[in-house]
Scaffold this active site. Structure first.
Site, mmCIF file in Angstrom:
data_model
loop_
_atom_site.group_PDB
_atom_site.id
_atom_site.type_symbol
_atom_site.label_atom_id
_atom_site.label_comp_id
_atom_site.label_asym_id
_atom_site.label_seq_id
_atom_site.Cartn_x
_atom_site.Cartn_y
_atom_site.Cartn_z
ATOM 1 N N SER A 173 5.096 -3.180 5.315
ATOM 2 C CA SER A 173 5.806 -1.905 5.412
ATOM 3 C C SER A 173 5.230 -1.134 6.582
ATOM 4 C CB SER A 173 5.610 -1.099 4.119
ATOM 5 O OG SER A 173 6.003 0.252 4.279
ATOM 6 N N TYR A 211 -0.112 2.343 -2.419
ATOM 7 C CA TYR A 211 0.995 1.558 -1.874
ATOM 8 C C TYR A 211 0.716 1.195 -0.416
ATOM 9 C CZ TYR A 211 5.474 0.188 0.034
ATOM 10 O OH TYR A 211 6.463 -0.509 0.689
#
Length: 253
Positions: free
Chosen positions: A138, A151
C-alpha cells in the site's frame, strides 16, 4: 499448457478483479478465500473461460495453507504466479485507543498469512523456471497518516519482505513485485470500519478513487512482462490523491 496463478483473498476487491483479468487471458486459476459461496460463484462465472480450482482458506492458518498447497491437484500444481492479495485494515483510531484485536488481525493476515503462502509456494515457483510473486502492499507502506499505525506498519513489512525476497531469490529466475495502491474503492473501507456503510462511503465522497480493475490490470501487466524484467515496486495513486496525510482533492465539476 496455460500458466497458473494462485490468488489469495479472491472473493472480493482486487482478488476477484485479478481472477477475472487472468481468466480473460486464459490462465488457469487457483482461487482462495474464506467465503465458500463467493468462491463457488466466481468459479461458476469463470469456468467457461479457463480452468478454475477453489480452496476455502484462511491464510492466518499456517497448517491449512501448507496442506492446501501440498494438495493442489495435478492440473493446478505448477503455479507460475502468486498474488498475495489477502489483507485488510481494521479501525482508524490513534494508537493509544486502538483495539488490540484489530491489531492482531492485521498482523496475522497481512504479515503472517502472506509469509505462509509465500513460503509454501516458493519451491514450486522456483521449479517452474521463473515464477512471479506479486505482494499487495500500500502507499501506507511509505506514507504515514493519522490512524494508520499498525496497518501502515504491516504494509511496510510487505514492501521490505518483497525486497529481501528479491535478494534471496537472485539466480532462481523468480521475480518479486510490491504493488502499492493508494485510495481504491472496494470492500476495504467497509471492513476497516466494521461494516459501517455510511462511514465507509464518506471516505470516497467527491473523490475519483482507483478501482479493483485498475489494480488487476497493473498486476497482470507485471506478471506478463518478459522474464528478464522485474518491477521491484510500483506505487499507484488516483490522480485526485496527493501526499499531504494521503489526502485527496476533488474532481472538477
Amino acid at each position: 499448457m496455460p500458466n497458473t496463478v494462485f490468488i489469495t483473498g479472491a472473493t472480493a476487491g482486487f482478488g476477484a478483479a485479478c481472477a477475472r483479468k487472468f481468466a480473460a487471458a486464459g490462465w488457469s486459476l487457483v482461487l482462495t478465500g474464506r467465503r465458500a459461496e463467493r468462491l463457488e460463484a466466481l468459479k461458476a462465472e469463470l469456468s467457461a473461460q479457463c480452468a478454475v480450482h477453489t480452496i476455502q482458506l484462511d491464510v492466518r492458518d499456517r497448517a491449512a495453507v501448507l496442506a492446501a498447497v501440498a494438495a493442489l491437484p495435478e492440473p493446478f500444481s505448477r503455479v507460475h504466479t502468486l498474488v498475495n492479495n489477502a489483507g485488510l485494515a481494521q479501525g482508524l483510531n490513534p494508537a493509544q485507543t486502538s483495539d488490540l484485536d484489530d491489531w492482531d488481525r492485521m498482523i496475522d493476515t497481512n504479515v503472517k498469512g502472506l509469509t505462509y503462502c509465500t513460503r509454501a509456494l516458493l519451491p514450486t515457483l522456483i521449479e517452474v523456471g521463473g515464477g512471479t510473486v506479486v505482494n499487495l502492499a500500500s502507499v501506507a507502506a511509505r506514507w504515514p497518516y493519522p490512524g494508520g499505525n499498525v496497518y501502515g506498519a504491516t504494509k511496510a513489512f510487505v514492501r521490505q519482505f518483497s525486497y529481501n525476497l528479491r535478494c534471496d531469490l537472485a539466480g532462481t529466475g523468480v521475480r518479486v513485485t510490491s504493488i502499492e495502491p493508494g485510495m481504491a474503492e472496494s470492500e476495504f473501507s467497509l471492513v476497516r470500519f466494521h461494516g459501517d456503510e455510511k462511514k465507509a462511503a464518506s471516505i470516497y465522497k467527491g473523490a475519483h478513487p482507483l478501482t479493483p480493475e485498475d489494480i488487476a490490470e497493473t498486476i497482470f501487466w507485471v506478471a506478463s512482462l518478459p522474464k528478464h524484467v522485474n518491477i521491484n515496486s510500483l506505487e499507484v495513486m488516483p490522480t485526485t490523491q496527493a501526499w499531504q496525510a494521503l489526502g485527496i482533492t476533488r474532481d472538477a465539476e
